[in-house]
Design a protein around this motif. Sequence first.
Motif, PDB file in Angstrom:
ATOM      1  N   HIS A 119       0.714   6.199   7.357  1.00 22.41           N
ATOM      2  CA  HIS A 119      -0.228   6.619   6.321  1.00 22.41           C
ATOM      3  C   HIS A 119      -1.148   7.712   6.869  1.00 22.41           C
ATOM      4  N   ARG A 166      -6.590  -4.515   0.578  1.00 17.77           N
ATOM      5  CA  ARG A 166      -5.724  -4.399  -0.599  1.00 17.77           C
ATOM      6  C   ARG A 166      -4.662  -5.491  -0.671  1.00 17.77           C
ATOM      7  N   ARG A 184      -7.004   3.072   7.851  1.00 18.98           N
ATOM      8  CA  ARG A 184      -5.927   2.788   6.900  1.00 18.98           C
ATOM      9  C   ARG A 184      -5.446   1.342   7.032  1.00 18.98           C
ATOM     10  N   ASP A 199      -1.470  -8.160   9.165  1.00 15.85           N
ATOM     11  CA  ASP A 199      -2.448  -7.075   9.149  1.00 15.85           C
ATOM     12  C   ASP A 199      -3.825  -7.586   9.565  1.00 15.85           C
ATOM     13  N   ALA A 210       0.237   1.698   8.901  1.00 19.07           N
ATOM     14  CA  ALA A 210      -1.031   2.437   8.845  1.00 19.07           C
ATOM     15  C   ALA A 210      -0.930   3.756   9.598  1.00 19.07           C
ATOM     16  N   GLU A 220      -8.066  -0.735   5.227  1.00 23.87           N
ATOM     17  CA  GLU A 220      -7.883  -0.564   3.788  1.00 23.87           C
ATOM     18  C   GLU A 220      -6.721  -1.421   3.295  1.00 23.87           C
ATOM     19  N   ARG A 221      -5.659  -1.469   4.072  1.00 28.60           N
ATOM     20  CA  ARG A 221      -4.488  -2.273   3.720  1.00 28.60           C
ATOM     21  C   ARG A 221      -4.821  -3.760   3.737  1.00 28.60           C
TER      22      ARG A 221
END
Length: 336
Positions: free
Chosen positions: A296, A258, A251, A264, A293, A254-255
């Motif tokens: 999430h 994005r 996660r 991050d 994360a 993925e962040r």
Amino acid sequence: MTVVGPFGLSVRDQALEADVQAGLAAVEEGLLEATKSEVPFITEAAQHLVRAGGKRFRPLLVTLAAQFGDPFAPGVVPSAVVVELTHLATLYHDDVMDEGEVRRGVPSANIRWGNSVAVLTGDFLFARASHILADLGPEAVRVQAEAFERLVTGQILETAGPRDGRDPIDHYMDVLSGKTGSLIAVAGRFGAMMSGADETVVDVLTQYGERLGVAFQLADDVLDIASDSHESGKTPGTDLREGIPTMPVLRLRERVERLGLAEDIALSELLASDLSDDARHAEALARLRVHPALDHARRDTVRYAEDARATLAPLPECEAKTALVELCDAVVHRAG
């Protein structure tokens, strides 16, 4: 409301509580009997994790699923022993692969006796599970064999990683369905099947077990980051140190893709670095514990537990169904 078993499931019905407690006690006796050998050293190694305790999550599910037929049918307890022995065997092997040092609050077998003994002890437990399984009939053997193939396939997929172009999270969910969901699905299936429940009930409890198993492993992913060794019974951040990307790490990545936030990216780079250094590992663990994360990943756990709960809808209303619903809540509670 009472608490049943090491997993801490709350059961409101006294008759169900008595059945579950009796079933789990019988499973415990069966585990100790199945792990005895004429060679005292083998007995000691094979019973190492049995005596360390554990949640007995899979036998608990077998026992609850059996409530939809005859919970005292002769195959129920042996099938629960088979599932737990298989699970224990995989733990011996996992600790060798992950170089784990603590399991269920005690030194792992590989630390105590070395990798060779740990691997061979796991093999011994697989052999004992197969011996019990042979008495449960060809259908039980087939179900277990298919699940074991899926379990090993999931572990191989985890080791190999996603192929080019495959979404890492989709790949990881396939890993979890195989290496964790498959055996917990067998627990639900065996409990219903051995009790003589209707085939539709067997199918429902198989699907429930699979989805609950995924939620269970996702909760473990969160615990590996968020808990200390006292809570989880094993060394925190083991997967981080080994470079195994569990859901919180996925996660985070993925962040990064994005949003591209500098903090991050920095954390992702730290996690991708050599975490064999204790100070670097501690820093990575501390930073991930407070990162979005992790929240999430907790939401992922809740989602799969809710999917498992929804699967139970076709079952008749009864105390066993209520307990299975509450088992979903218990899994989520583990993740915080």
